[in-house]
Design a protein around this motif. Structure first.
Motif, PDB file in Angstrom:
ATOM      1  N   ASN A  59       0.837  -1.208   0.000  1.00 44.27           N
ATOM      2  CA  ASN A  59       0.000   0.000   0.000  1.00 44.27           C
ATOM      3  C   ASN A  59       0.866   1.251   0.000  1.00 44.27           C
ATOM      4  OD1 ASN A  59      -2.371   1.563   0.188  1.00 44.27           O
ATOM      5  ND2 ASN A  59      -2.197   1.638   2.413  1.00 44.27           N
ATOM      6  N   ARG A  60       1.977   1.202   0.705  1.00 43.72           N
ATOM      7  CA  ARG A  60       2.853   2.368   0.772  1.00 43.72           C
ATOM      8  C   ARG A  60       3.703   2.495  -0.481  1.00 43.72           C
ATOM      9  NH1 ARG A  60       5.765   2.408   6.521  1.00 43.72           N
ATOM     10  NH2 ARG A  60       6.478   4.412   5.691  1.00 43.72           N
ATOM     11  N   TYR A  61       3.935   1.373  -1.195  1.00 44.75           N
ATOM     12  CA  TYR A  61       4.707   1.446  -2.434  1.00 44.75           C
ATOM     13  C   TYR A  61       4.126   2.481  -3.396  1.00 44.75           C
ATOM     14  CZ  TYR A  61       7.604  -2.735  -1.667  1.00 44.75           C
ATOM     15  OH  TYR A  61       8.511  -3.631  -1.212  1.00 44.75           O
ATOM     16  N   THR A  62       2.794   2.454  -3.574  1.00 42.94           N
ATOM     17  CA  THR A  62       2.141   3.282  -4.611  1.00 42.94           C
ATOM     18  C   THR A  62       1.324   4.427  -4.025  1.00 42.94           C
ATOM     19  OG1 THR A  62       0.271   1.739  -4.596  1.00 42.94           O
ATOM     20  CG2 THR A  62       2.028   1.343  -6.205  1.00 42.94           C
ATOM     21  N   ALA A  63       1.640   4.761  -2.756  1.00 47.02           N
ATOM     22  CA  ALA A  63       0.845   5.813  -2.095  1.00 47.02           C
ATOM     23  C   ALA A  63       0.967   7.146  -2.823  1.00 47.02           C
ATOM     24  CB  ALA A  63       1.289   5.946  -0.637  1.00 47.02           C
ATOM     25  N   SER A  98       3.554  -2.582 -10.267  1.00 46.54           N
ATOM     26  CA  SER A  98       2.140  -2.219 -10.317  1.00 46.54           C
ATOM     27  C   SER A  98       1.780  -1.741 -11.737  1.00 46.54           C
ATOM     28  CB  SER A  98       1.818  -1.109  -9.308  1.00 46.54           C
ATOM     29  OG  SER A  98       2.218  -1.495  -7.994  1.00 46.54           O
ATOM     30  N   TYR A  99       0.522  -1.563 -12.001  1.00 47.30           N
ATOM     31  CA  TYR A  99       0.070  -1.024 -13.292  1.00 47.30           C
ATOM     32  C   TYR A  99      -1.281  -0.341 -13.082  1.00 47.30           C
ATOM     33  CZ  TYR A  99      -2.436  -5.525 -13.351  1.00 47.30           C
ATOM     34  OH  TYR A  99      -3.201  -6.600 -13.024  1.00 47.30           O
ATOM     35  N   LEU A 100      -1.670   0.444 -14.080  1.00 51.28           N
ATOM     36  CA  LEU A 100      -2.879   1.284 -14.011  1.00 51.28           C
ATOM     37  C   LEU A 100      -3.964   0.716 -14.919  1.00 51.28           C
ATOM     38  CD1 LEU A 100      -4.277   3.943 -13.051  1.00 51.28           C
ATOM     39  CD2 LEU A 100      -3.242   5.051 -15.062  1.00 51.28           C
ATOM     40  N   ILE A 101      -5.184   0.715 -14.452  1.00 51.06           N
ATOM     41  CA  ILE A 101      -6.357   0.335 -15.239  1.00 51.06           C
ATOM     42  C   ILE A 101      -7.414   1.420 -15.050  1.00 51.06           C
ATOM     43  CG2 ILE A 101      -8.244  -1.334 -15.516  1.00 51.06           C
ATOM     44  CD1 ILE A 101      -6.358  -3.516 -14.609  1.00 51.06           C
ATOM     45  N   ILE A 164      -5.232   1.139  -9.338  1.00 48.98           N
ATOM     46  CA  ILE A 164      -3.794   0.807  -9.292  1.00 48.98           C
ATOM     47  C   ILE A 164      -3.707  -0.618  -8.755  1.00 48.98           C
ATOM     48  CG2 ILE A 164      -1.558   1.291  -8.230  1.00 48.98           C
ATOM     49  CD1 ILE A 164      -2.250   4.212  -8.174  1.00 48.98           C
ATOM     50  N   VAL A 165      -3.207  -1.509  -9.578  1.00 54.82           N
ATOM     51  CA  VAL A 165      -3.136  -2.930  -9.231  1.00 54.82           C
ATOM     52  C   VAL A 165      -1.669  -3.300  -8.959  1.00 54.82           C
ATOM     53  CG1 VAL A 165      -3.603  -5.288  -9.964  1.00 54.82           C
ATOM     54  CG2 VAL A 165      -5.129  -3.407 -10.671  1.00 54.82           C
ATOM     55  N   THR A 166      -1.424  -3.875  -7.792  1.00 55.50           N
ATOM     56  CA  THR A 166      -0.068  -4.297  -7.402  1.00 55.50           C
ATOM     57  C   THR A 166      -0.069  -5.808  -7.182  1.00 55.50           C
ATOM     58  OG1 THR A 166       0.279  -2.173  -6.289  1.00 55.50           O
ATOM     59  CG2 THR A 166       1.805  -3.964  -5.751  1.00 55.50           C
TER      60      THR A 166
END
Length: 501
Positions: A59-63, A98-101, A164-166
């Motif tokens: 969760n903190r990776y992509t905050a 991660s990637y974006l959808i 944001i999918v991790t």
């Protein structure tokens, strides 16, 4: 150190040492991982729970990226339809596994990396996120993913959602590596602790037990000529000390037994040798009488007296042997009585004087004790002491003019008796051993000086049983002086009795 104390220390080591080392190892590894995460992902102060638990860490990776998307939606929602902008954001997310959808209406308008139709179909719809922070965890049979969701509307009012999918697969490898290393460290710590304890216990317990086993084997085989190391003050050390004392006692008993057997053989040999001479004489003179060799009254009287004297010699030897057996078993019969020193020794001197006069030996007697001095002694056994000493002196007289002096002295709490002769004396090398059983300075055992070799040992035993002490001084070719002391009898007054009470 006692075994109980060792067990307590061992318990504490087993419980606390691995725990402390494991905590220290995990703490050091968490700090290292936190530093790596900060350098790799820019996440500062990542705690141990975040490192171990993937969800808060991911969760903190992509905050920051999530906050950026929310800000863009708030200021310009239409940019979420710009493919170049979304691609730029997606490139940043790829560096974080991660990637974006983006979904507009019911249609996926941008897919930054998922090729799994099931994941796309299971993404929550508009307004369906249950987390207050827009974070949901989805588990697929082949993949475990973390989804961050933000809902928004375009200017046209159409409902849209950005995700944001991790993936756990990428980041979970680091978590699994951390767990594996943690397990390895704990196992290593436990092994090291176990090895330390085994070595300590082996050296402090097993090694002494092995020594005891070897010592027991030696004793079983009859070997007592070894020494057992008795270092250590624990129970096993005390056992080793006791075992060593037992071995030494067994060895001493074995040596004493051998010595006694040797002395007994010597006694039998000596008695047999000394009995053979008078028996041969008795037999010879008896045959002379029977054959008529003693054909005159004078010869017959001489033969009979010789037989009588030889019989007395044999009787003396047998009496000594009987007394020796009583000494050996501590069964000498004593009949103690209160004796006046002056009267008792005067009677002894008168009795001995007649025999010595017949043998041409001068006897002098000096009493320096007061007339009322008394001792507690067995008169018969004390007379035996005097007779044995004087008999020994007579046996080794080699001067033309022979004398024996007897002196009685008062030496405080004791009466000291001195018996001096002018015989051939005793060599200095023999003097320390003359009171030992079977010891004789005359190794040849000729008939003139024969004897069992136990006379002075009997004297020593009797004097010691009276609470006294005996010793001797001598000079070769000049003579020997025997000394012994007997405690005086002292009256105890009523005042002294009351004081003692």
């Amino acid at each position: 150190m006692k075994i109980k104390t060792k067990l307590i220390i061992s318990f504490c080591i087993i419980i606390f040492v691995p725990s402390i080392l494991a905590i220290a190892t995990i703490s050091a590894y968490c700090n290292f991982q936190s530093h790596v995460i900060e350098q790799t992902y820019g996440i500062k102060n990542a705690d141990a729970y975040s490192i171990i638990n993937s969800v808060p860490l991911l969760n903190r990776y992509t905050a920051l990226d999530f906050e950026k998307i929310k800000k863009t939606i708030r200021l310009s929602p239409s940019k979420m339809e710009d493919a170049s902008y979304l691609t730029e954001i997606n490139e940043d997310l790829k560096q974080k596994y991660s990637y974006l959808i983006v979904r507009i209406g019911e249609k996926i308008s941008f897919n930054g990396g998922s090729e799994n139709e099931k994941i796309l179909s299971e993404l929550p719809g508009y307004g369906e996120n249950s987390s207050r922070h827009g974070v949901d965890k989805y588990i697929d049979r082949d993949d475990e993913i973390l989804v961050k969701q933000v809902d928004f509307k375009l200017d046209s009012g159409e409902k849209c959602t950005a995700y944001i999918v991790t993936s756990f697969d990428a980041t979970g490898q680091e978590i699994r590596q951390f767990i594996v290393w943690g397990i390895i460290c704990v196992v290593i710590i436990l092994l090291l602790t176990a090895v330390m304890m085994i070595v300590w216990i082996y050296r402090s317990m097993i090694t002494p037990i092995q020594k005891l086993r070897v010592a027991a084997e030696n004793i079983k085989e009859g070997n007592l000529d070894f020494a057992l190391d008795t270092q250590g003050d624990d129970e096993i050390g005390e056992l080793c000390t006791t075992f060593e004392q037992m071995r030494q006692r067994l060895k001493d008993n074995a040596e004493e037994k051998l010595s006694n057997e040797k002395e007994n053989r010597a006694l039998i040999s000596n008695i047999a040798h000394d009995l053979k001479t008078p028996i041969t004489a008795v037999k010879g003179y008896s045959e002379g009488i029977m054959d008529g060799v003693a054909n005159t009254p004078e010869k017959l009287d001489k033969y009979i007296r010789t037989i009588y004297n030889k019989a007395n010699e044999m009787d003396t030897l047998i009496n000594e042997l009987t007394l020796y057996s009583k000494i050996d078993t501590n069964r000498i019969p004593y009949d103690f009585a209160k004796l006046n020193v002056a009267a008792y020794f005067k009677d002894c001197v008168e009795e001995i004087g007649l025999d010595l006069e017949a043998k041409g030996i001068a006897l002098s007697y000096f009493n320096y004790a007061t007339p009322d001095t008394q001792i507690i002694a067995d008169p018969e056994q004390l007379r035996r002491v005097i007779n044995n000493i004087i008999g020994n002196s007579v046996k080794y007289m080699n001067k033309t003019e022979k004398f024996i002096n007897i002196r009685i002295k008062d030496v405080g709490d004791f009466i000291q008796v001195e018996i001096e002769d002018n015989g051939r004396g005793i060599a200095q090398k023999d003097l320390p051993y003359i009171f030992d059983r079977f010891y004789r300075t005359d190794a040849s055992r000729n008939s003139a000086t024969g004897g069992s070799g136990i006379g002075l040992s009997i004297v020593k035993k009797i004097i010691e049983d009276h609470g006294g002490k005996i010793w001797a001084t001598s000079k070769e070719d000049s003579g020997t002086t025997m000394y012994f002391v007997i405690r005086k009898y002292q009256e105890v007054t009523a005042n002294e009795q009351n004081t003692d009470r």
